[in-house]
Each structure stands twice: as structure tokens, then as C-alpha cells.
Write a protein that holds these residues in place. Structure first.
Motif, PDB file in Angstrom:
ATOM      1  N   ASP A 199       0.721  -1.143  -0.036  1.00 55.64           N
ATOM      2  CA  ASP A 199      -0.142  -0.126  -0.107  1.00 55.64           C
ATOM      3  C   ASP A 199       1.011   1.273   0.052  1.00 55.64           C
ATOM      4  N   ALA A 200       1.806   0.930  -0.122  1.00 56.20           N
ATOM      5  CA  ALA A 200       3.108   2.454  -0.469  1.00 56.20           C
ATOM      6  C   ALA A 200       3.215   3.192   1.039  1.00 56.20           C
ATOM      7  N   VAL A 201       3.188   2.740   2.232  1.00 55.67           N
ATOM      8  CA  VAL A 201       3.089   3.244   3.411  1.00 55.67           C
ATOM      9  C   VAL A 201       4.466   2.831   3.776  1.00 55.67           C
ATOM     10  N   GLY A 202       4.717   4.481   3.722  1.00 55.38           N
ATOM     11  CA  GLY A 202       6.592   4.338   4.719  1.00 55.38           C
ATOM     12  C   GLY A 202       6.078   4.927   5.824  1.00 55.38           C
ATOM     13  N   PRO A 203       7.568   4.986   5.878  1.00 50.10           N
ATOM     14  CA  PRO A 203       7.708   5.656   8.106  1.00 50.10           C
ATOM     15  C   PRO A 203       7.419   7.053   7.834  1.00 50.10           C
ATOM     16  N   ASP A 204       7.499   8.360   7.160  1.00 50.03           N
ATOM     17  CA  ASP A 204       6.974   8.949   7.285  1.00 50.03           C
ATOM     18  C   ASP A 204       5.416   9.035   7.154  1.00 50.03           C
ATOM     19  N   ASN A 205       4.596   8.617   6.661  1.00 52.18           N
ATOM     20  CA  ASN A 205       3.023   8.342   6.603  1.00 52.18           C
ATOM     21  C   ASN A 205       2.675   8.089   8.116  1.00 52.18           C
ATOM     22  N   LEU A 206       3.228   7.262   8.530  1.00 54.48           N
ATOM     23  CA  LEU A 206       2.816   7.002   9.900  1.00 54.48           C
ATOM     24  C   LEU A 206       3.402   7.587  11.337  1.00 54.48           C
ATOM     25  N   ARG A 207       2.950   7.635  11.999  1.00 53.15           N
ATOM     26  CA  ARG A 207       3.298   8.758  13.257  1.00 53.15           C
ATOM     27  C   ARG A 207       4.559   8.430  13.501  1.00 53.15           C
ATOM     28  N   ILE A 208       5.971   7.643  12.853  1.00 59.25           N
ATOM     29  CA  ILE A 208       6.881   7.391  13.231  1.00 59.25           C
ATOM     30  C   ILE A 208       8.004   8.102  13.963  1.00 59.25           C
TER      31      ILE A 208
ATOM     32  N   GLN B 217       4.690  -6.251  12.121  1.00 60.43           N
ATOM     33  CA  GLN B 217       5.674  -7.588  13.278  1.00 60.43           C
ATOM     34  C   GLN B 217       6.697  -6.806  12.165  1.00 60.43           C
ATOM     35  N   THR B 218       6.904  -6.149  10.894  1.00 57.64           N
ATOM     36  CA  THR B 218       7.658  -5.568  10.282  1.00 57.64           C
ATOM     37  C   THR B 218       7.750  -4.150  10.599  1.00 57.64           C
ATOM     38  N   THR B 219       6.437  -3.365  10.834  1.00 58.48           N
ATOM     39  CA  THR B 219       6.874  -2.242  11.622  1.00 58.48           C
ATOM     40  C   THR B 219       7.284  -2.561  13.024  1.00 58.48           C
ATOM     41  N   ALA B 220       7.227  -3.196  13.963  1.00 61.40           N
ATOM     42  CA  ALA B 220       8.441  -3.299  14.978  1.00 61.40           C
ATOM     43  C   ALA B 220       9.241  -3.271  14.853  1.00 61.40           C
ATOM     44  N   HIS B 221       9.829  -4.474  13.998  1.00 62.81           N
ATOM     45  CA  HIS B 221      11.141  -4.271  13.239  1.00 62.81           C
ATOM     46  C   HIS B 221      11.544  -3.243  13.061  1.00 62.81           C
ATOM     47  N   TYR B 222      10.974  -2.270  12.015  1.00 59.10           N
ATOM     48  CA  TYR B 222      11.736  -1.270  12.002  1.00 59.10           C
ATOM     49  C   TYR B 222      11.844  -0.267  13.072  1.00 59.10           C
TER      50      TYR B 222
END
Lengths: 198, 198
Positions: free
Chosen positions: A116-125, A151-156
């Protein structure tokens, strides 16, 4: 001919866009609303207006709030050294119902997703990393869903936080009241690997 | 602590009163609404206001309408000699979607029920009997649900109409595309008793 007067049809169409309602249940819901005009239809419309007017995202954590900073972020009784990272406000609510966590939250607003082309900057990371630096956070609890994207997000996030911060995640295992026979293989093997002295 | 700001909680509580939504799906729906404020939340609230302002019962048949007499009752292209009696507006809509009936309707607003103390005068049965006399109706089609209460109501209405009026009911049998293996015994025996030359 369609389902009735235009107003009703328009309402059914909008109701069918809610998660969990399809065309059929939207029709049932609208008929119910028409029957309960003063008890449900009008109060519901008013409640929606008032939520539309007041609800906003907490600037700090992303929780839904009626003020710039939400009640949890403002509360002096919540521990400041721990941040629990969740995907969604619904997950924050679920954590709050369990009443086990007394720190603060950070709502990502989704998970990383290549599809879905969601990168770190699209989230509140980025905001999370800044909060960790500025609020003197000692522990970040990753309460993300046990899905691939979660889990990918958690590892990142763990990578970005680096080794100075203690990063933990929710335990995986057999749910309370769960019957082995009904559990999927992944859960059983995770519970087996994480087995504890009895 | 509860699920969030008071306005949100109030909206969740009201949404949970809709048929087909429980507390959990009401929470999901409200979070979705908050995220889609201008696309869904405000239009939905407006649509509810406009339905609340315009929707009313057709004085003749009980259908939902924006005028005193509904479109179907006013339509000159609908046969006047046939009335299809349904329990609920949802059933009327289902009949209209099948587009097989070209007469007019009469919505009872429920079924007779000894347990819930629903008698003929709590339903729109007296109005039905008056319409049958006044509109020169030849056939009354009882399209009531195949439940005990539905069938009790059908028998009561047939008795009241007397022998001068042709009273019919929907055929019972195997639904189109239905597999015998998945049908209940009652349906199979009804279909067997009503079998036809092939």
C-alpha cells in the motif's frame, strides 16, 4: 424501483459504508432508525454533529481527543518513562479496557506496508522518535498486531530506537480460556517456544 | 477509564443500539466515522436529519414515504385489484427488488403474538379489511414470514377476509440455487408435499 424515497436511499447508501454493515444490514438499520425517530435517529444525528465538531487527534500521541493534547498525555498520574506503541486508536482503547498499562501511548495510524506504499513518514514514526528523545522514555512497548505488516513495523521501530532504549513487545501464547484444539499452528508453536517453568 | 471523550462514548452507545451492531462493531464504526469526518460523518448526520424531517408512514398502506400517500399507492400503473400483505417495510422492499408483483401493498407493522400481547388492533389489520372493501380488491396475497407468528397472522387475516376474497400465499419450497443437504427438514417436507409435475 429502488428501496424507497430518495432521502432514505441516500441514508442507506451512507450507512452501508460503515465497517461491519453491508447493503442488507444498512437497510435494516435505517428502517430501525425511521421507527425510532426521536429515540435514536435524532440523537444519533446530533451525536455525530457534536463529534464532528469536537473530535480531533491529540498532537502528541494521535489518540482521539477533544483538546489539542489528550487526557492520557495530560494526566500526571500516568508514568512518563514508558510509551506503548499501537497501530490504531481502537487498539489503544483495547489496552485501556484491560487497565494493565499505566504509561502513555503513541498511535502510529497504521503499519508499514510495501503493497500500500505506506512508509515511515506516512505513519507517526518520526514523532515517536522525537518523543522518545524529549520525554526521557526508558521503555517502548510495541503492542502491534501479530500480522506480517505489524511485525515488520515493530522491527523497523526497534531498529530506529537503537540499543539505548529498552524495546519490548506483548507476549505471544495461548489466550486465556483458549482451547488448543481451536488455535492455529503459529500460536501453538509460539507458545511452545516461549514456554515457562510451571 | 472508558473509550474516550464523552461525545465519542455517547456516539458509540447510540450506534450500538442499531440492529446488527454490537459494542465492538459500534466502536469500529465510530473510529471510521471520525477518520472520515467530511466524507462520511457529516453527510451521514445530514442524511439522518433529512430523513427525520421527511420520512413518514403512508396513511394508506404503511410504507415509508415522504408524502401522506406513498408512490406505490399513488401510481396509476399498479394494479388496484391485488394487495400483497407484508409484515414490514423491509419485506415490501424485498418484494419490490424481485419486481414480480405489480399490485399494491399493505404493511402490517408486525405479526400477531400472544407472548408480546400484539393483537389485531396493534397491527394495521382493520385498515387492511377496510381497504379490501373500499378498493374493490379481488386477491389478497399473504407474503408473511414462514414463522409460527407469521402463519398465525396469515390464518387470522384469511378468516377475517371471508370466502368472497381470493386469499393466496407465497409458495413454499426449495429456494433457487438451494442444496437439499443444507435445507431444514420443514422446507424439504413442504417442498415434497407441494411437488409438481416435471
Amino acid at each position: 424501483m429502488a428501496d424507497g424515497p430518495e432521502d432514505i436511499e441516500a441514508l442507506i447508501e451512507l450507512m452501508a459504508k460503515l465497517p461491519g454493515l453491508g447493503p442488507r444490514s444498512a437497510r435494516r438499520a435505517v428502517l430501525h432508525l425511521v421507527k425510532k425517530r426521536s429515540l435514536l435517529l435524532l440523537p444519533l444525528s446530533d451525536a455525530m454533529q457534536s463529534v464532528a465538531a469536537t473530535a480531533r487527534e491529540c498532537l502528541n500521541c494521535g489518540n482521539i481527543s477533544t483538546s489539542e493534547i489528550c487526557d492520557i498525555c495530560r494526566s500526571e498520574s500516568r508514568a512518563t518513562g514508558e510509551i506503548c506503541v499501537v497501530e490504531d486508536v481502537a487498539d489503544l482503547w483495547a489496552m485501556e479496557r484491560s487497565a494493565v498499562f499505566k504509561g502513555r501511548y503513541h498511535v502510529l495510524g497504521g503499519t508499514l506496508s510495501a503493497l500500500d506504499a505506506v512508509g515511515p513518514d506516512n505513519l507517526r514514526i518520526p514523532q515517536l522518535l522525537r518523543r522518545v528523545r524529549e520525554e526521557g522514555v526508558r521503555e517502548v512497548i510495541l503492542a502491534l498486531n501479530a500480522t506480517v505488516d505489524g511485525q515488520t513495523t515493530a522491527h523497523y521501530i526497534a531498529d530506529q530506537l537503537g540499543p539505548e532504549i529498552e524495546v519490548t513487545s506483548l507476549a505471544q501464547g495461548v489466550p486465556i480460556g483458549g482451547e488448543l484444539d481451536y488455535l492455529d499452528d503459529g500460536t501453538i508453536s509460539a507458545a511452545m517456544r516461549a514456554r515457562k517453568a510451571f
